[in-house]
Design a protein around this motif. Structure first.
Motif, mmCIF file in Angstrom:
data_model
loop_
_atom_site.group_PDB
_atom_site.id
_atom_site.type_symbol
_atom_site.label_atom_id
_atom_site.label_comp_id
_atom_site.label_asym_id
_atom_site.label_seq_id
_atom_site.Cartn_x
_atom_site.Cartn_y
_atom_site.Cartn_z
ATOM 1 N N GLN A 163 0.813 -1.213 0.000
ATOM 2 C CA GLN A 163 0.000 0.000 0.000
ATOM 3 C C GLN A 163 0.853 1.274 0.000
ATOM 4 O O GLN A 163 0.421 2.304 -0.489
ATOM 5 C CB GLN A 163 -0.934 0.019 1.225
ATOM 6 C CG GLN A 163 -1.879 -1.168 1.298
ATOM 7 C CD GLN A 163 -2.696 -1.359 0.056
ATOM 8 O OE1 GLN A 163 -3.117 -0.399 -0.556
ATOM 9 N NE2 GLN A 163 -2.902 -2.598 -0.350
ATOM 10 N N SER A 172 -2.334 6.422 -6.600
ATOM 11 C CA SER A 172 -3.402 6.980 -5.774
ATOM 12 C C SER A 172 -3.435 8.508 -5.861
ATOM 13 O O SER A 172 -4.503 9.119 -5.986
ATOM 14 C CB SER A 172 -3.214 6.552 -4.314
ATOM 15 O OG SER A 172 -3.313 5.151 -4.187
ATOM 16 N N THR A 175 -4.738 9.575 -9.238
ATOM 17 C CA THR A 175 -6.195 9.421 -9.283
ATOM 18 C C THR A 175 -6.868 10.534 -8.505
ATOM 19 O O THR A 175 -7.858 11.129 -8.948
ATOM 20 C CB THR A 175 -6.597 8.051 -8.702
ATOM 21 O OG1 THR A 175 -5.937 7.007 -9.430
ATOM 22 C CG2 THR A 175 -8.092 7.846 -8.793
ATOM 23 N N LEU A 176 -6.324 10.823 -7.329
ATOM 24 C CA LEU A 176 -6.896 11.869 -6.488
ATOM 25 C C LEU A 176 -6.787 13.242 -7.155
ATOM 26 O O LEU A 176 -7.729 14.048 -7.097
ATOM 27 C CB LEU A 176 -6.192 11.881 -5.131
ATOM 28 C CG LEU A 176 -6.726 12.862 -4.090
ATOM 29 C CD1 LEU A 176 -8.202 12.609 -3.810
ATOM 30 C CD2 LEU A 176 -5.915 12.768 -2.800
ATOM 31 N N PHE A 190 -13.029 9.309 -2.215
ATOM 32 C CA PHE A 190 -11.811 8.537 -2.431
ATOM 33 C C PHE A 190 -10.915 8.616 -1.200
ATOM 34 O O PHE A 190 -10.366 7.608 -0.742
ATOM 35 C CB PHE A 190 -11.073 9.074 -3.664
ATOM 36 C CG PHE A 190 -9.837 8.297 -4.023
ATOM 37 C CD1 PHE A 190 -9.909 7.189 -4.848
ATOM 38 C CD2 PHE A 190 -8.595 8.670 -3.522
ATOM 39 C CE1 PHE A 190 -8.763 6.473 -5.185
ATOM 40 C CE2 PHE A 190 -7.448 7.965 -3.846
ATOM 41 C CZ PHE A 190 -7.533 6.865 -4.677
ATOM 42 N N GLU A 193 -12.385 6.467 1.613
ATOM 43 C CA GLU A 193 -12.187 5.030 1.421
ATOM 44 C C GLU A 193 -10.722 4.659 1.614
ATOM 45 O O GLU A 193 -10.405 3.589 2.154
ATOM 46 C CB GLU A 193 -12.649 4.615 0.014
ATOM 47 C CG GLU A 193 -14.127 4.823 -0.243
ATOM 48 C CD GLU A 193 -15.009 4.060 0.731
ATOM 49 O OE1 GLU A 193 -14.706 2.886 1.019
ATOM 50 O OE2 GLU A 193 -16.009 4.628 1.209
ATOM 51 N N LEU A 194 -9.817 5.541 1.194
ATOM 52 C CA LEU A 194 -8.392 5.287 1.400
ATOM 53 C C LEU A 194 -8.071 5.232 2.890
ATOM 54 O O LEU A 194 -7.290 4.386 3.341
ATOM 55 C CB LEU A 194 -7.567 6.379 0.714
ATOM 56 C CG LEU A 194 -6.043 6.206 0.738
ATOM 57 C CD1 LEU A 194 -5.628 4.917 0.042
ATOM 58 C CD2 LEU A 194 -5.366 7.409 0.094
ATOM 59 N N TYR A 222 -11.359 -1.200 -0.425
ATOM 60 C CA TYR A 222 -10.178 -1.410 -1.265
ATOM 61 C C TYR A 222 -10.569 -1.472 -2.740
ATOM 62 O O TYR A 222 -9.874 -0.907 -3.608
ATOM 63 C CB TYR A 222 -9.484 -2.709 -0.833
ATOM 64 C CG TYR A 222 -8.227 -3.002 -1.612
ATOM 65 C CD1 TYR A 222 -7.059 -2.274 -1.386
ATOM 66 C CD2 TYR A 222 -8.198 -4.013 -2.578
ATOM 67 C CE1 TYR A 222 -5.902 -2.546 -2.103
ATOM 68 C CE2 TYR A 222 -7.053 -4.281 -3.292
ATOM 69 C CZ TYR A 222 -5.899 -3.553 -3.052
ATOM 70 O OH TYR A 222 -4.759 -3.819 -3.770
ATOM 71 N N LEU A 225 -11.044 1.933 -4.408
ATOM 72 C CA LEU A 225 -9.813 2.562 -4.879
ATOM 73 C C LEU A 225 -9.410 2.021 -6.240
ATOM 74 O O LEU A 225 -8.998 2.781 -7.137
ATOM 75 C CB LEU A 225 -8.677 2.325 -3.873
ATOM 76 C CG LEU A 225 -8.904 2.771 -2.425
ATOM 77 C CD1 LEU A 225 -7.640 2.523 -1.603
ATOM 78 C CD2 LEU A 225 -9.324 4.232 -2.359
ATOM 79 N N THR A 228 -11.915 3.257 -8.910
ATOM 80 C CA THR A 228 -11.702 4.677 -9.215
ATOM 81 C C THR A 228 -10.540 4.827 -10.191
ATOM 82 O O THR A 228 -10.561 5.688 -11.083
ATOM 83 C CB THR A 228 -11.404 5.464 -7.926
ATOM 84 O OG1 THR A 228 -12.486 5.291 -7.013
ATOM 85 C CG2 THR A 228 -11.241 6.953 -8.223
ATOM 86 N N ARG A 229 -9.563 3.967 -10.047
ATOM 87 C CA ARG A 229 -8.398 4.018 -10.935
ATOM 88 C C ARG A 229 -8.676 3.384 -12.289
ATOM 89 O O ARG A 229 -8.341 3.945 -13.335
ATOM 90 C CB ARG A 229 -7.227 3.304 -10.260
ATOM 91 C CG ARG A 229 -5.978 3.219 -11.119
ATOM 92 C CD ARG A 229 -4.909 2.405 -10.422
ATOM 93 N NE ARG A 229 -3.811 2.084 -11.311
ATOM 94 C CZ ARG A 229 -2.869 1.186 -11.053
ATOM 95 N NH1 ARG A 229 -2.895 0.512 -9.900
ATOM 96 N NH2 ARG A 229 -1.914 0.947 -11.919
#
Length: 341
Positions: A163, A172, A175-176, A190, A193-194, A222, A225, A228-229
């Motif tokens: 991670q 991450s 994406t963010l 996001f 959830e992260l 998980y 995430l 989303t990616r």
């Protein structure tokens, strides 16, 4: 049962019992009223019979009743069986003595006295072996607990490494960043959830098992995430009945399997990766995904699956099943009822 089968322990025990019996007969030996052959019978031969018979009774009872099923009834049965066996040992020796060495009938009180001491030696021998078995079980339980703790720590460390390693953080953050520019509401979700992912990783550090419902909630965070990616390039279908939500599995089992699926397969809108989680036969938690191997194969160490298998082995559960088919990859892990521990 290494100690139970140790030859030196048996030899020393027989010598001790023989010495004790020899001490009981020392007076008769001094007065010369007991034949030498009877002295030999009442010491070494009797000691061998008492020791080995008592040991056999204990081993038989432990084969019939595992340590998890101990009860007063079980110990009562063992005491009765030991009495019958010791009675047989003493009776056989008494008959042989009456037939070949005695010209007069032996008084009843002498037989009662002899039976009492034969049973006493047998009971002490049985108690000694019970203690050995419990000591070995205790040592084994401590070793397995330590191994399970190490396996858990290794799993947690591997998951944390996965991670926080640069490419995960980079993906991450990318994406963010994209979400902040076009969808701030989704960006906030996001981040939430992260945080759930990291919170679960930290909270599950000290747990050997966790309820399936908690593991599924973490898996959804998980998966959010990942989705989303990758967008529609990855799909997750979960079919778990409410009756299985309180069943137990080692923490991070689903995360490791989901991560492996992403690591070793293509993930794209044109070739979506489909992962399915379901219960099979009420005993197995099955995680399967379609196989679409990457053009450039990813080196694999098998650490994730090995950690999962090691945990189940240390918990005395059935072996993890891995099925590699041409188009599907499936892993089956045992579901542990909450009442089983």
């Amino acid at each position: 049962m290494k100690l139970v089968n140790d030859g030196w322990i048996r030899l020393v025990g027989i010598v001790i019992v023989a010495t004790l019996r020899f001490g009981l007969m020392s007076g008769e030996i001094w007065r010369g009223t007991v034949p030498l052959i009877l002295v030999f019978d009442n010491t070494l031969i009797a000691a061998v019979l008492i020791w080995e018979s008592s040991r056999a009774v204990v081993l038989y009872m432990h084969r019939r009743y595992p340590l998890s099923a101990l009860s007063g009834w079980r110990f009562g049965q063992e005491a009765l069986m030991l009495l019958l066996v010791m009675g047989g040992v003493y009776g056989l020796r008494a008959v042989i003595f009456e037939q070949f060495f005695s010209r007069e009938s032996t008084p009843l009180f002498f037989h009662i006295f002899g039976l009492f001491y034969t049973y006493l030696y047998g009971a002490l021998t049985a108690a000694f072996y019970e203690l050995l078995i419990y000591m070995e079980a205790w040592q084994k339980a401590n070793q397995e607990a330590e191994q399970l703790k190490k396996a858990n720590l290794m799993s947690q460390l591997d998951s944390l490494k996965n991670q926080v390693k640069p490419h995960f953080l980079f993906n991450s953050l990318n994406t963010l960043t994209a979400l902040v520019e076009k969808d701030q509401t989704q960006a906030v979700k996001f981040i939430a959830e992260l945080s759930k992912v990291y919170r679960y990783l930290l909270q599950s550090n000290e747990k050997e098992l966790i309820a399936l419902t908690g593991e599924l909630q973490f898996t959804q965070a998980y998966f959010f995430l990942l989705q989303t990616r990758f967008g529609q390039g990855i799909k997750l279908a979960t079919t778990i009945g409410e009756e299985y939500e309180n069943h137990l599995i080692p923490p991070l089992t689903l995360q490791i399997l989901l991560e492996n699926a992403v690591k070793h397969n293509q993930v794209s809108i044109s070739k979506p990766l489909s992962v399915r989680i379901e219960v099979e036969d009420g005993q197995w938690l099955t995680v399967s995904n379609n196989r679409q191997q990457k053009r450039v194969s990813v080196p694999t160490t098998g650490t994730g699956l090995a950690n999962i298998a090691a945990k189940y082995k240390l918990l005395n559960q059935p072996n993890v099943i891995v099925l590699e088919e041409p188009t599907y990859f499936t892993v089956k892990v045992p579901l542990i009822p909450s009442t089983a521990l």
